[in-house]
Design an enzyme around this catalytic site. Structure first.
Site, PDB file in Angstrom:
ATOM      1  N   ARG A  22     -11.817 -78.530 -53.822  1.00  0.00           N
ATOM      2  CA  ARG A  22     -13.092 -79.066 -54.289  1.00  0.00           C
ATOM      3  C   ARG A  22     -13.175 -79.040 -55.808  1.00  0.00           C
ATOM      4  NH1 ARG A  22     -16.670 -82.237 -51.800  1.00  0.00           N
ATOM      5  NH2 ARG A  22     -15.965 -81.118 -49.933  1.00  0.00           N
TER       6      ARG A  22
ATOM      7  N   HIS B  44     -10.859 -81.658 -57.182  1.00  0.00           N
ATOM      8  CA  HIS B  44     -11.507 -82.936 -56.929  1.00  0.00           C
ATOM      9  C   HIS B  44     -12.643 -83.189 -57.919  1.00  0.00           C
ATOM     10  CE1 HIS B  44     -14.659 -85.375 -54.845  1.00  0.00           C
ATOM     11  NE2 HIS B  44     -13.626 -86.103 -54.486  1.00  0.00           N
TER      12      HIS B  44
END
Length: 203
Positions: free
Chosen positions: A36, A39
């Site tokens: 995450r 990202h």
């Protein structure tokens, strides 16, 4: 706590991320947080410099599941947490006067003010101000997790090193990299992952 749905564009983005960097060797929550954060920043350097502990992440997941408060050092961090309410003490009107009275930054004064309100077991998220992270280390009572990812060339590396040395359950990194988006991304990882994935079944 209801888990938010993941948009199809995000699913495709994660597919491409995993095609470029295999993180399947990591434990479930560590992998979820790492992916995450990578990202959020589109920066694979985070995969090599994040510091976290799976047991600490599991404790934070349980705390969030039970409704633990989330306290952020900036509105930008709060805006990035997409599925639940986040308390931003910097917005409190008395913070400027308290900062002057205590001889500290507004970010640090806000943390000190929030510590009494949040109590033990909160999740603290710092993506902007190193002085806020330093104040968390002094004032936060038994946090469930401290996400310490402030960005910058003055105090960021040092405050994150102090967090790692504190022994508190934490997520940090070892360089000047950081910021609101990645700090929020860490929290979102814990909010998005469901119990089956937490216990070992990856998306």
């Amino acid at each position: 706590m209801g888990r938010p749905r993941v948009h199809e564009i995000e699913v495709e983005s994660m597919r491409r991320l995993r095609a470029r960097r295999d993180l399947s060797h990591l434990p479930p929550l560590t992998r979820a947080v790492t992916e995450r954060i990578v990202h959020s920043a589109a920066d694979f350097r985070y995969a090599d410099e994040l510091a976290m502990d799976e047991a600490a992440l599991a404790g934070a997941w349980d705390a969030l599941e039970s409704g633990a408060p989330i306290v952020a050092d900036s509105r930008m961090v709060a805006a990035g947490v997409t599925s639940t309410e986040v308390y931003v003490p910097l917005a409190e009107p008395e913070v400027p006067a308290l900062a002057e009275e205590w001889g500290t930054t507004r970010s640090a004064a806000a943390v000190r003010l929030a510590a009494a309100k949040a109590g033990p077991g909160a999740v603290w998220v710092v993506g902007n101000a190193p002085t806020a992270l330093e104040a968390v280390l002094v004032h936060a009572e038994a946090p469930a997790l401290v996400v310490g990812l402030p960005v910058g060339f003055v105090g960021a590396v040092e405050s994150k090193a102090a967090l790692r040395e504190s022994g508190l359950p934490a997520v940090s990194n070892t360089s000047e990299l950081g910021g609101s988006a990645v700090a929020a991304g860490c929290v979102n990882a814990l909010l998005y992952i469901d119990r089956s994935h937490k216990e070992g079944a990856h998306q």
